[in-house]
Design a protein around this motif. Structure first.
Motif, PDB file in Angstrom:
ATOM      1  N   LYS A 124      -8.424  -2.796  20.847  1.00 42.45           N
ATOM      2  CA  LYS A 124      -8.810  -1.601  19.465  1.00 42.45           C
ATOM      3  C   LYS A 124      -8.849  -1.709  18.483  1.00 42.45           C
ATOM      4  O   LYS A 124      -8.531  -2.736  17.902  1.00 42.45           O
ATOM      5  N   TYR A 125      -9.604  -1.037  17.922  1.00 43.43           N
ATOM      6  CA  TYR A 125      -9.410  -0.590  16.378  1.00 43.43           C
ATOM      7  C   TYR A 125      -9.049  -0.056  15.195  1.00 43.43           C
ATOM      8  O   TYR A 125      -8.242   0.482  15.751  1.00 43.43           O
ATOM      9  N   ALA A 126      -8.806  -0.551  14.280  1.00 49.84           N
ATOM     10  CA  ALA A 126      -7.294   0.818  12.889  1.00 49.84           C
ATOM     11  C   ALA A 126      -8.563   0.018  12.237  1.00 49.84           C
ATOM     12  O   ALA A 126      -9.097  -0.715  11.198  1.00 49.84           O
ATOM     13  N   VAL A 127      -8.214   1.114  11.256  1.00 47.93           N
ATOM     14  CA  VAL A 127      -9.129   1.361   9.493  1.00 47.93           C
ATOM     15  C   VAL A 127      -7.019   1.925   8.718  1.00 47.93           C
ATOM     16  O   VAL A 127      -6.394   2.659   9.025  1.00 47.93           O
ATOM     17  N   VAL A 128      -6.765   0.873   8.170  1.00 45.67           N
ATOM     18  CA  VAL A 128      -5.673   1.815   7.163  1.00 45.67           C
ATOM     19  C   VAL A 128      -6.007   1.837   6.273  1.00 45.67           C
ATOM     20  O   VAL A 128      -6.376   1.085   4.812  1.00 45.67           O
ATOM     21  N   ILE A 129      -5.473   3.333   5.325  1.00 45.86           N
ATOM     22  CA  ILE A 129      -5.572   3.455   4.144  1.00 45.86           C
ATOM     23  C   ILE A 129      -4.490   3.358   3.409  1.00 45.86           C
ATOM     24  O   ILE A 129      -3.689   4.583   3.699  1.00 45.86           O
ATOM     25  N   SER A 130      -4.201   3.267   2.433  1.00 45.01           N
ATOM     26  CA  SER A 130      -3.440   3.411   1.676  1.00 45.01           C
ATOM     27  C   SER A 130      -3.124   3.831   0.387  1.00 45.01           C
ATOM     28  O   SER A 130      -4.161   3.610  -0.259  1.00 45.01           O
ATOM     29  N   ILE A 131      -2.385   4.490  -0.468  1.00 45.82           N
ATOM     30  CA  ILE A 131      -2.174   5.571  -1.274  1.00 45.82           C
ATOM     31  C   ILE A 131      -1.769   4.228  -2.653  1.00 45.82           C
ATOM     32  O   ILE A 131      -0.069   5.300  -1.994  1.00 45.82           O
ATOM     33  N   CYS A 132      -1.649   4.518  -3.649  1.00 47.60           N
ATOM     34  CA  CYS A 132      -0.155   4.681  -4.601  1.00 47.60           C
ATOM     35  C   CYS A 132      -1.058   5.405  -6.314  1.00 47.60           C
ATOM     36  O   CYS A 132      -2.204   5.339  -6.828  1.00 47.60           O
ATOM     37  N   GLU A 133       0.467   5.625  -6.770  1.00 49.03           N
ATOM     38  CA  GLU A 133       0.062   7.112  -7.895  1.00 49.03           C
ATOM     39  C   GLU A 133      -0.233   5.187  -9.588  1.00 49.03           C
ATOM     40  O   GLU A 133      -1.198   5.770 -10.198  1.00 49.03           O
ATOM     41  N   GLN A 134      -0.016   4.140  -8.761  1.00 48.02           N
ATOM     42  CA  GLN A 134       0.651   3.455 -10.465  1.00 48.02           C
ATOM     43  C   GLN A 134      -1.367   2.908 -10.195  1.00 48.02           C
ATOM     44  O   GLN A 134      -1.845   2.590  -9.538  1.00 48.02           O
ATOM     45  N   ASN A 135      -1.168   2.003 -11.768  1.00 49.04           N
ATOM     46  CA  ASN A 135      -2.850   1.583 -11.425  1.00 49.04           C
ATOM     47  C   ASN A 135      -2.653   0.299 -11.647  1.00 49.04           C
ATOM     48  O   ASN A 135      -3.312  -0.600 -10.973  1.00 49.04           O
ATOM     49  N   ASP A 136      -1.975  -0.866 -10.895  1.00 50.82           N
ATOM     50  CA  ASP A 136      -1.644  -1.593 -11.246  1.00 50.82           C
ATOM     51  C   ASP A 136      -1.128  -1.744  -9.077  1.00 50.82           C
ATOM     52  O   ASP A 136      -0.354  -1.764  -8.718  1.00 50.82           O
ATOM     53  N   GLU A 137      -2.395  -2.639  -8.172  1.00 52.18           N
ATOM     54  CA  GLU A 137      -1.857  -2.883  -7.389  1.00 52.18           C
ATOM     55  C   GLU A 137      -0.485  -3.577  -6.393  1.00 52.18           C
ATOM     56  O   GLU A 137      -0.252  -3.564  -6.028  1.00 52.18           O
TER      57      GLU A 137
END
Length: 211
Positions: A124-137
């Motif tokens: 199967k397939y997947a997409v991962v979306i991650s969110i962060c409030e900061q400016n640096d990864e």
């Protein structure tokens, strides 16, 4: 084909929910059905390591995760989204991922040998979306990997990993065109992957018949 969007944030009108929705909306194929769920709507305990699923591939914990398992099994792909909480995914997303352990399979005599139900069923397939409030990864910590690595172990091919920074207020995602473009591209890529798979299956059947 079916895609299940899974939001790990409790904020139904927040940035994570909005971006997962946009990824699903980018899939325009009439042959692909989409559905969205919010983990905050479910009461899900973490895995207790009992190994009760070893031979049945079914978790023995009777909570709301039992409502989600059929959705997972009937989906050809999933889109996971989580904000960053203290350098990691949310506790809801963590519990959800832990409870997918029942889909992993180990050799009885050697636990370094393993597979998964998804692999046995063709992948199967997947997409991962991650969110962060900061400016640096680097301040995102393990959020992205905490979703993508377990999914890979469970037989999902993660076709896109989206990392979005600088989102704090709930309306920030609406103003961030780069973020919107990234999740929409991920959704379109998933749609194209489905199309390629179908074309390949049909072509293989034709070529195999000729052989």
């Amino acid at each position: 084909m079916k895609v299940l969007g899974i939001v790990g944030s409790r904020r139904k009108n927040g940035n994570t929910a909005y971006l997962v929705q946009q990824a699903l909306h980018a899939i325009e194929s009439k042959e692909v059905e989409t559905e969205l769920i919010y983990l905050g709507d479910y009461n899900i305990r973490g895995c207790i390591g009992c190994e009760g699923c070893r031979h049945t591939y079914k978790c023995v914990i009777m909570d709301d995760m039992q409502k989600i398992y059929p959705l997972i099994m009937n989906s050809d792909a999933i889109v996971l989204g989580s904000p960053t909480y203290f350098y990691n995914i949310t506790s809801d997303m963590k519990a959800f991922i832990e409870r997918l352990y029942c889909f992993q399979v180990f050799a009885e005599d050697d636990r370094s040998v393993w597979s998964s139900i998804n692999e046995a069923l063709g992948g199967k397939y997947a997409v991962v979306i991650s969110i962060c409030e900061q400016n640096d990864e680097k301040d995102m910590g393990f959020t992205s990997e905490a979703m993508s690595k377990p999914l890979e172990g469970l037989g999902y091919r993660v076709i896109e990993t989206v990392k979005i920074l600088k989102l704090f207020k709930k309306e920030d995602a609406l103003k961030n065109q780069e973020a919107l473009d990234q999740v929409k591209r991920a959704g379109k890529k998933l749609e194209k992957t489905f199309r390629l798979r179908k074309e390949t299956e049909e072509k293989f059947k034709l070529l195999n018949f000729r052989i």
